[in-house]
Design a protein around this motif. Structure first.
Motif, short mmCIF file in Angstrom:
data_model
loop_
_atom_site.label_atom_id
_atom_site.label_comp_id
_atom_site.label_asym_id
_atom_site.label_seq_id
_atom_site.Cartn_x
_atom_site.Cartn_y
_atom_site.Cartn_z
N LEU A 74 3.00 7.13 27.78
CA LEU A 74 4.16 7.93 27.39
C LEU A 74 5.31 7.77 28.36
CD1 LEU A 74 2.81 11.41 26.19
CD2 LEU A 74 3.52 9.44 24.82
N ARG A 75 6.48 7.54 27.79
CA ARG A 75 7.73 7.54 28.55
C ARG A 75 8.74 8.39 27.81
NH1 ARG A 75 9.75 2.03 31.43
NH2 ARG A 75 7.92 1.64 32.72
N ALA A 76 9.52 9.18 28.56
CA ALA A 76 10.56 10.00 27.93
C ALA A 76 11.65 10.30 28.95
CB ALA A 76 9.97 11.30 27.39
N ARG A 77 12.83 10.62 28.45
CA ARG A 77 13.98 10.89 29.32
C ARG A 77 14.34 12.37 29.29
NH1 ARG A 77 16.10 6.11 30.98
NH2 ARG A 77 15.22 4.31 29.90
N ASP A 78 14.97 12.81 30.38
CA ASP A 78 15.43 14.19 30.43
C ASP A 78 16.79 14.32 29.76
OD1 ASP A 78 17.31 13.26 32.25
OD2 ASP A 78 16.27 14.06 34.01
N ASN A 79 17.39 15.51 29.85
CA ASN A 79 18.66 15.74 29.17
C ASN A 79 19.83 14.94 29.76
OD1 ASN A 79 17.36 17.53 27.49
ND2 ASN A 79 17.91 19.34 28.68
N ARG A 80 19.63 14.39 30.97
CA ARG A 80 20.66 13.57 31.59
C ARG A 80 20.50 12.09 31.26
NH1 ARG A 80 19.30 15.16 37.55
NH2 ARG A 80 17.25 14.89 36.58
N GLY A 81 19.43 11.77 30.53
CA GLY A 81 19.17 10.37 30.20
C GLY A 81 18.34 9.65 31.23
N LEU A 82 17.85 10.37 32.24
CA LEU A 82 17.03 9.75 33.29
C LEU A 82 15.56 9.80 32.88
CD1 LEU A 82 18.74 11.39 36.41
CD2 LEU A 82 19.20 9.14 35.40
N LEU A 83 14.80 8.78 33.30
CA LEU A 83 13.39 8.71 32.96
C LEU A 83 12.64 9.84 33.65
CD1 LEU A 83 11.69 6.82 31.20
CD2 LEU A 83 11.04 5.59 33.28
N ALA A 84 12.03 10.74 32.87
CA ALA A 84 11.35 11.92 33.41
C ALA A 84 9.84 11.86 33.23
CB ALA A 84 11.90 13.19 32.75
N VAL A 85 9.38 11.13 32.23
CA VAL A 85 7.94 10.92 31.98
C VAL A 85 7.69 9.43 32.07
CG1 VAL A 85 6.07 11.19 30.31
CG2 VAL A 85 7.82 12.96 30.49
N LYS A 86 6.84 9.03 33.03
CA LYS A 86 6.71 7.62 33.36
C LYS A 86 5.28 7.12 33.15
CE LYS A 86 10.25 8.30 36.93
NZ LYS A 86 10.55 8.32 38.39
N ASP A 87 5.06 6.50 32.00
CA ASP A 87 3.79 5.81 31.70
C ASP A 87 2.59 6.75 31.88
OD1 ASP A 87 5.05 3.26 31.21
OD2 ASP A 87 5.38 3.15 33.37
N ILE A 88 2.67 7.94 31.31
CA ILE A 88 1.59 8.91 31.47
C ILE A 88 0.48 8.67 30.46
CG2 ILE A 88 1.02 11.35 31.04
CD1 ILE A 88 3.35 12.13 32.73
N ASN A 89 -0.74 8.64 30.97
CA ASN A 89 -1.95 8.59 30.15
C ASN A 89 -2.75 9.86 30.42
OD1 ASN A 89 -1.60 5.76 29.24
ND2 ASN A 89 -1.97 5.30 31.39
N GLN A 122 6.99 17.87 34.04
CA GLN A 122 6.05 18.67 33.25
C GLN A 122 6.67 19.15 31.95
OE1 GLN A 122 7.03 19.22 36.45
NE2 GLN A 122 5.55 20.49 37.55
N SER A 123 7.89 19.69 32.05
CA SER A 123 8.55 20.25 30.86
C SER A 123 8.77 19.17 29.81
CB SER A 123 9.88 20.89 31.24
OG SER A 123 9.69 21.95 32.15
N GLU A 124 9.24 18.01 30.24
CA GLU A 124 9.50 16.92 29.30
C GLU A 124 8.21 16.42 28.67
OE1 GLU A 124 12.96 17.20 32.06
OE2 GLU A 124 10.79 17.16 32.34
N LEU A 125 7.13 16.36 29.45
CA LEU A 125 5.83 15.93 28.92
C LEU A 125 5.38 16.87 27.81
CD1 LEU A 125 3.20 14.27 28.94
CD2 LEU A 125 2.39 15.75 30.81
N VAL A 126 5.46 18.17 28.05
CA VAL A 126 5.05 19.15 27.04
C VAL A 126 5.92 19.02 25.80
CG1 VAL A 126 5.01 21.63 26.52
CG2 VAL A 126 4.05 20.80 28.66
N GLU A 127 7.22 18.83 25.99
CA GLU A 127 8.13 18.73 24.84
C GLU A 127 7.81 17.49 24.00
OE1 GLU A 127 11.96 18.91 26.63
OE2 GLU A 127 11.84 21.07 27.02
N VAL A 128 7.42 16.39 24.64
CA VAL A 128 7.03 15.19 23.89
C VAL A 128 5.75 15.46 23.10
CG1 VAL A 128 6.16 12.83 24.11
CG2 VAL A 128 8.17 13.54 25.40
N LEU A 129 4.77 16.10 23.74
CA LEU A 129 3.48 16.36 23.09
C LEU A 129 3.62 17.32 21.91
CD1 LEU A 129 1.14 16.70 26.21
CD2 LEU A 129 1.27 14.77 24.63
N THR A 130 4.63 18.19 21.96
CA THR A 130 4.79 19.19 20.90
C THR A 130 5.91 18.85 19.91
OG1 THR A 130 6.18 20.51 22.39
CG2 THR A 130 3.84 21.08 22.27
N GLY A 131 6.49 17.65 20.04
CA GLY A 131 7.50 17.20 19.10
C GLY A 131 8.89 17.73 19.35
N LEU A 132 9.13 18.32 20.51
CA LEU A 132 10.43 18.90 20.83
C LEU A 132 11.34 17.91 21.56
CD1 LEU A 132 9.18 22.40 22.02
CD2 LEU A 132 10.34 21.89 19.87
#
Length: 513
Positions: free
Chosen positions: A265-280, A299-309
């Motif tokens: 999993l990879r995802a970016r925060d509200n500023r466009g910076l990488l916040a979730v980095k290759d999480i398994n 943590q917040s971004e990881l939860v939001e990805v897992l819950t579709g937010l």
């Protein structure tokens, strides 16, 4: 240390419909560390705001060095040498760290212009001296919650108050950072003669740092004890007015099978910076996986990805073998994931809706609460609401009370009641007991364990290490968006976890994988 520096005599504070402080008597001795504890809503913050001049008492008197004083504003308090670090930050987001720290007492050039270079130098010196590392050039709006807390503490230390009020100062600190802060506090007291007042809910910290403890309950001062004569049990019972068991939670053995799987999993925060980095991560039925980390580390971004937010950049997520990436939050709930969000007011509830309406959320289009998806069955909704209010001990006269009128603890129990009632195979729970009193914490923990024992797979995100250690079967640590360690229950200490939470053990952990 027996010299009374500050004294409150028969102080009461009446707000419309609420007696926040009821005939309070309290004395603070020169050169002591005095802890003020109590349940959420006990009146602690109101009392400290009176000492800092933010509120004026309805009745009663305040004495400083034996003389009656009127604190009509924070300027009066600062004039007496009273400083305060607030739990909710009082920073200017668009200013830099250095500008915030020197605000109001700025170093000057030619008595006119602010000496920005000197402000940066002062900030660096403070940061180094107290072990609270910050970058003086960064704007506050770009900082994590944890770093903002450090700025608040440094700002108060810069002003050099003789009496320093700290409101939940360790709420976002690791064990190592807490230990360093306590060294600073002891230095201020032992070497510089300062007086410290700490508001906190962490009883272990109270016992380790304070000289005396004052306990409040429902706006009244229950009593003050010497810390050496107290323990967690005594203080907890004074806080809630009844016995608190603190028993070891009854975790039952359950059959484990993988329910939730996330890969790359990879995802970016509200500023466009990488916040979730290759999480398994893998989550199994009948277990609690705790995610430990300083707030603002993904943590917040990881939860939001897992819950579709939140959209992900890449990676896959499976529930019971079904890939569900890029589905809506409603579809994800229907697949089997319920979510207790970290910010109950912004994401977990509507203050302007009734308890019954809040409990209905997520079921408003389902039978038996909706008839053919068009009309609501109000009797079924009321019945379900009453059932959950009773089961989850939500203190309210009626299910038709507006949720915004509940205390923080009862708001949290309402959200937990709703999410737990979906009976999904996966529960993602963020900050389940933030701002909640000890009695409610005990209850919420028991409900979480009950769901675990029923076979639910639970992902727990908490800033409270005590909570992570008490509830988790496994613990994963996160730092700057990467997983830095994974441990089974009993394999690691809180001090060791603190290292993984700051990335200091990252390389050695990766070598051992």
């Amino acid at each position: 240390m027996d010299e009374k520096l500050l004294e409150l005599r028969n102080v009461s504070k009446q707000f419309p419909g609420v007696l926040a402080n009821d005939n309070i008597n309290l004395n603070i001795r020169k050169g002591e560390i005095h802890a003020i504890i109590g349940e959420n809503g006990a009146g602690k913050s109101t009392l400290m705001n009176i000492l800092y001049g933010l509120h004026q008492p309805t009745t009663g008197e305040i004495y400083f060095n034996g003389n009656a004083v009127k604190l009509t504003s924070p300027l009066d308090a600062i004039g007496l040498g009273i400083g305060m670090v607030h739990q909710h930050f009082m920073l200017v987001p668009s200013f830099t760290v250095a500008e915030n720290i020197v605000l109001g007492i700025e170093p000057r050039k030619s008595k006119v212009f602010v000496n920005k270079e000197k402000a940066i130098e002062v900030t660096r010196e403070l940061s180094k001296t107290y072990g609270l590392m910050v970058d003086p050039m960064l704007k506050v709006e770009s900082l994590s919650v944890g770093i903002q807390q450090r700025v608040e503490i440094l700002k108060a230390l810069y002003k050099g108050a003789d009496i320093l009020i700290l409101d939940e100062p360790t709420a976002v600190l690791t064990p190592q950072e807490t230990e360093e802060l306590f060294k600073v506090i002891r230095k201020l007291v032992d070497e510089l003669g300062k007086t410290i007042i700490i508001i906190t809910h962490k009883l272990q910290e109270v016992l380790s740092i304070s000289n005396r403890v004052s306990v409040m309950r429902q706006g009244k001062m229950i009593g003050t004890v010497d810390t050496k004569d107290a323990n967690e049990q005594i203080l907890a019972e004074m806080m809630v007015g009844r016995e608190i068991l603190f028993d070891k939670l009854d975790k039952k053995h359950t059959e484990k099978k993988e329910v939730l799987l996330a890969e790359g999993l990879r995802a970016r925060d509200n500023r466009g910076l990488l916040a979730v980095k290759d999480i398994n991560l893998s989550l199994k039925s009948g277990e609690i996986l705790g995610i430990a980390g300083i707030e603002g580390n993904g943590q917040s971004e990881l939860v939001e990805v897992l819950t579709g937010l939140r959209e992900k950049d890449c990676g896959q997520i499976f529930i019971n073998g079904i890939e569900y990436s890029d589905k809506s939050p409603r579809d994800i709930r229907n697949l089997g994931i319920a979510h207790v969000p970290e910010d109950r007011l912004a994401m977990g509830m509507s203050k302007d809706a009734t308890i019954s309406e809040n409990i209905l959320m997520g079921n408003q289009y389902k039978e038996p609460y909706a008839v053919k998806g068009l009309h609501l069955n109000k009797s079924k909704i009321r019945g379900k609401s009453k059932e959950l209010i009773k089961k989850f001990d939500i203190r309210t006269p009626s299910e038709e009370v507006y949720a915004g009128n509940l205390s923080g603890g009862n708001m949290q129990k309402m959200i937990i009641a709703r999410e737990f009632s979906f009976n999904t195979p996966v529960l993602i729970i963020s900050q389940p007991t933030r701002g909640v009193d000890i009695g409610a914490i005990e209850f919420i923990h028991s409900q979480i364990i009950e769901k675990r024992n029923e076979g639910c797979a639970i992902l727990l995100i908490s800033a409270e290490l005590d909570e992570i250690f008490r509830l988790s079967d496994r613990i994963m640590t996160i730092y700057e968006g990467s997983i830095t360690g994974e441990f089974n229950e009993g394999e690691v200490s809180k001090q060791e976890i603190g290292l993984y939470m700051t990335g200091k053990n990252m390389s050695s952990w990766r070598e051992g994988v």
